[in-house]
Scaffold this active site. Structure first.
Site, PDB file in Angstrom:
ATOM      1  N   GLU A  76     -38.541 -34.775  13.159  1.00 26.85           N
ATOM      2  CA  GLU A  76     -39.147 -33.613  12.509  1.00 26.85           C
ATOM      3  C   GLU A  76     -38.398 -33.181  11.261  1.00 26.85           C
ATOM      4  OE1 GLU A  76     -40.801 -33.781  16.543  1.00 26.85           O
ATOM      5  OE2 GLU A  76     -38.740 -33.871  15.776  1.00 26.85           O
ATOM      6  N   HIS A 145     -42.467 -26.597  25.587  1.00 28.16           N
ATOM      7  CA  HIS A 145     -43.689 -27.011  24.895  1.00 28.16           C
ATOM      8  C   HIS A 145     -44.731 -25.906  24.883  1.00 28.16           C
ATOM      9  CE1 HIS A 145     -41.725 -30.670  26.359  1.00 28.16           C
ATOM     10  NE2 HIS A 145     -42.263 -31.296  25.334  1.00 28.16           N
TER      11      HIS A 145
END
Length: 353
Positions: A76, A145
């Site tokens: 990322e 998440h």
């Protein structure tokens, strides 16, 4: 270049009150996002996407090639930095996070590089980039998440933060985000991707675009105002249906834009209904609802006939067990109860027992 950065690896695996002009067909949120990306990439060769999951960028690699749609490893910080750098040079990247929880790996690029550069350069540097992906709770994916980042990014000057609910929202807001000269955080919801909504011919037109910073009144009412965004809009509309049967007319506002926040629409509604219920999946402390409440207290306090009600996620990391997960996120019945309290129609505790 509007670029799509795609990641092949996977870390884990409504309502009668909706108002759309001249509904012509049904479209899923997933298809709305895909078509918006496709049309903007076709219209502007500077647009490209980096990373892709959940089939949002389906077919774009084959159509536009690997120069504009790029698969990446799970890095990322790396692909976000590439995207910000591309935006510095005049391209229009769309960077997808498989979940916004993973944007924490790239937070320095998003905040210190993208959000602050225009101000620090006295307007000489524009950063036309979109950070998009699923945000908030899904189902059975645990605490790492399931975090809602609306209030996190909504507190940062230099960013625009959008949260679509319907297919109309998804198409119109994503197009607006791509065309905007500033960095935009685009918060989708995994559980909405497969939901279908009616869309009009106007929405399907390639020129369709929604204004950033403008909320939508999904259902008009006179007794209580309910504000919500993303998946919670659907819950608010279902609650409004239940309340309607009990003689309470609820006005439901789909925020669409977290930053800038449409304070004028919210306050105008509260001045009409004299009551407010805010709904969000995120944590209660320092949340979007808290900001809305502050705005109403500052601008419309004299119009309130009851204390403001805030509905939010539980103040704990998301549990993995399904029964506890349900308790940790707002449900339709929570909104109904809050609206009844605001309208002084609560069921007495003894009767409820």
């Amino acid at each position: 270049m509007l670029g799509v950065i795609r990641n092949k690896s996977i870390r884990h695996t409504f309502s009668n009150f909706r108002h759309f002009s001249s509904p012509a067909k049904q479209m899923t949120v997933r298809d709305a996002l895909n078509s918006a990306l496709d049309e903007e990439m076709s219209a502007d060769p500077k647009v490209g996407e980096y990373q892709g999951a959940y089939k949002i960028s389906k077919g774009l690699l084959e159509k536009y090639g690997p120069e504009r749609v790029r698969d990446t490893p799970i890095t990322e910080a790396g692909f976000t930095g590439i995207g910000v750098g591309a935006a510095y040079y005049g391209l229009k990247p769309v960077v997808e996070f498989m979940t916004f929880n993973f944007s924490m790996q790239a937070i320095d690029h998003i905040i210190n590089s993208a959000a602050k550069s225009n101000y620090m350069s006295a307007g000489q540097i524009s950063v036309p980039i979109v950070f998009r992906g699923p945000n908030g709770a899904a189902a059975g994916v645990g605490a790492q998440h399931s975090h809602c980042y609306a209030s996190w990014y909504g507190s940062c000057p230099g960013l625009k933060v959008l949260a679509p609910y319907s297919s109309e929202d998804a198409r119109g807001l994503l197009k607006a985000a791509i065309r905007d000269p500033d960095p935009v955080v685009f918060l989708e919801n995994e559980l909405l991707y497969g939901e279908s909504f009616p869309v009009s011919a106007e929405v399907l037109d390639s020129s369709f675009c929604l204004p950033i910073g403008k909320a939508k009144i999904e259902k008009e009412g006179k007794d209580v105002t309910i504000t919500a965004f993303s998946k919670m809009v659907g819950f608010a509309l279902k609650a409004a249906e239940i309340l309607e049967k009990e003689g309470i007319s609820a006005e439901v506002i789909n925020l669409r834009s977290i930053r800038p926040l449409d304070r004028s629409t919210i306050n105008a509604s509260v001045r009409k209904t004299n009551r407010l219920v805010t709904v969000e999946e995120g944590f209660p402390q320092h949340g979007v609802g808290a900001e809305i409440c502050t705005s109403v207290i500052e601008e419309s306090f004299g119009y309130l006939d009851a204390p403001v009600e805030r509905i939010a996620g539980a103040d704990v990391p998301m549990p993995y067990a399904a029964n506890l997960e349900r308790l940790a996120v707002p449900q339709v019945e929570d909104i109904v109860r809050a609206a009844k309290r605001a309208c002084h129609r609560s069921v007495p505790m003894a009767a409820a027992a």
